[in-house]
Scaffold this active site. Sequence first.
Site, PDB file in Angstrom:
ATOM      1  NE  ARG A  65      -0.470   0.628   5.015  1.00 56.60           N
ATOM      2  CZ  ARG A  65      -0.938   0.494   6.157  1.00 56.60           C
ATOM      3  NH1 ARG A  65      -2.204   0.213   6.186  1.00 56.60           N
ATOM      4  NH2 ARG A  65      -0.429   0.863   7.268  1.00 56.60           N
ATOM      5  N   GLY A  66       0.219   2.352  -0.196  1.00 56.70           N
ATOM      6  CA  GLY A  66       1.221   3.663  -0.004  1.00 56.70           C
ATOM      7  C   GLY A  66       1.973   3.784  -1.202  1.00 56.70           C
ATOM      8  CB  SER A  67       5.421   5.191  -1.013  1.00 60.02           C
ATOM      9  OG  SER A  67       6.465   5.741  -2.056  1.00 60.02           O
ATOM     10  CB  CYS A  68       5.160   4.659  -6.445  1.00 60.48           C
ATOM     11  SG  CYS A  68       3.412   4.646  -6.953  1.00 60.48           S
ATOM     12  CB  SER A  69       9.540   4.878  -3.155  1.00 62.51           C
ATOM     13  OG  SER A  69       9.160   6.007  -3.751  1.00 62.51           O
TER      14      SER A  69
END
Length: 596
Positions: A65-69
Amino acid sequence: MQPRSTQYHGTAYVHGIASGNLIASNLELSFWGGVDPQTSQVIDRHHPLSGKFLQDAILAIPGGRGSCSGSGVLLELLLSGKGPKALIFSRRESILTLGVVVAEEIFRKSIPVVVLAAEDFEDLLDARYVAVNGSTVSTVQLGDAMHSFASVSTGPLDTTPGFDIELPDKDRAFMDGIHGQAAQAAMRIILRMAAMEGARKLMDITQVHIDGCVYTGPGSLSFAETLRDWGGKVVVPTTLNSISVDQRRWRAQGVPSVFGEAAEKLAAAYTDMGAQPTYTCAPYLLSSAPKRGDQVAWAESNAVVYANSVLGAKTMKYPDFLDICIALTGRAPQGGLHVESNRLASLCVEVPCLREADVDDSFYPLLGYHIGGIAGNRIPVVVGLDVLRPSKDDLKAFGAAFATMASAPMFHVVGVTPEAATLQDAIGESERVQTMRLDLRQLESVWKTFNTAEDNSPVDLISLGNPHFSIAEMRRLAELCRGRTKRDGVAVMVTCGRATFGLADQAGLIEELHRFGVEVITDTCWCMIGEPVIPTGSRTIMTNSAKYAHYGQGLTGKGFYFGSLERCVDAACDGYYDASAPAFLGTCTNGEANKR
């Protein structure tokens, strides 16, 4: 006597053999901001696995979930030998899988990635030791029975795409190396991700926003410099996300030279390949922002959600590193939210009737965070917000908070967002839409989650601009500061993109904010900022960003307060936080809420 075992058969998106202790949770995890890329420790202080170390374990989570990084963090862990031995998911997970694919394709290191059926995944969670062999996951009772299994594979690997996909001549030219080694490697990675997503062909993309320019460690730099040195050049307009430093001022800010120079080299590798040095996590504020229906490839979680939801452009939540691969070829898998039928909502959230006077700007991040946690990988449609007439900045705050908790890359708001003029537009002909009625008092738990500082702790730093401030927010901040005096010992910092800084400077806002004592930082964003930019010795940070309130504690080790922009300015002047909850948290106009 042989140890008893249970076998589960899933789908292997990266093949391999591994075994080890199982670390498991039924809650999704963002690796960026949630896992330390240097130590493998889970640093998301709101996650059940907080404090666990992933090194040499087998990790089972439903997905990311959250960041693409997250793909960048996982790559760093694999290249340094600090990573997990295998990943087990309960659904297709593109961001973390992409990190493994890049490690395999570019650096010839790999771990198995397996997706199990939901019921098998749930059954697995109580296991202690797990073995992975291809698409088979086995549980065993005795740890010493595991020693015969290998861990991370480091030898030459067969990474030939093993699937059937339409390849027109222009795609075959990339695969055949006609456009160079970088483009050839990029196309291989794209095709592997297309296979995972079930796409049968590729499509043209009009622009790319790259998130992989964030420095997560030597692996991210090595990847970018390798593609550049192989002759990589972008073939579509490409913008760059926030980088890890304020490129023009990091030395004056006291950032260690080893880190600052590495971050600069990473940015240079991408600009050498033709990307534009926009350095903003809010590319939707640029004049180049896509329009409704445009097929684009954006990374950066809040930007993806905004592009899909508010602009009506079409993009997947592209992982770091896949973004530059698409930029080098102009081609992306034709699937996911690029396809109209996949953009419909399957969850309807009804918000009680409110008036504009009932809420302040803290309402939208609180609501986005809460709905993101409910939605998970489902696209929600929100009913009842149109009467509040949310601004673009309100939707930005909602979307960033939503993206922090959800894996879904899109939301709808009836009467507000472009693909939800009516509820029927948002849900289509589906009869399987779940409806939930929200009691605003449910947001109180989110409020408490964001306020982790010790009671009555003085405020040391006001953090604003996650995502980057817009020109309207800069103007609003200047209005709130006008005629007031900042308290000595309280730092106020705003991050924004270079384009917004230029507009604010022309309007005289930067000078006005400087007089109050606001420091304006460009190029980077709060999820990348640490000491000494964050004043050494500061203990408590206040922010109006749900995203930073979620990640900040784990990233900085500081206590956090959360509140509206006006309350942030009040705290800058008073030095203390107003702990009273907003009035809307006690508002509920429908006594039947939550009974459906």
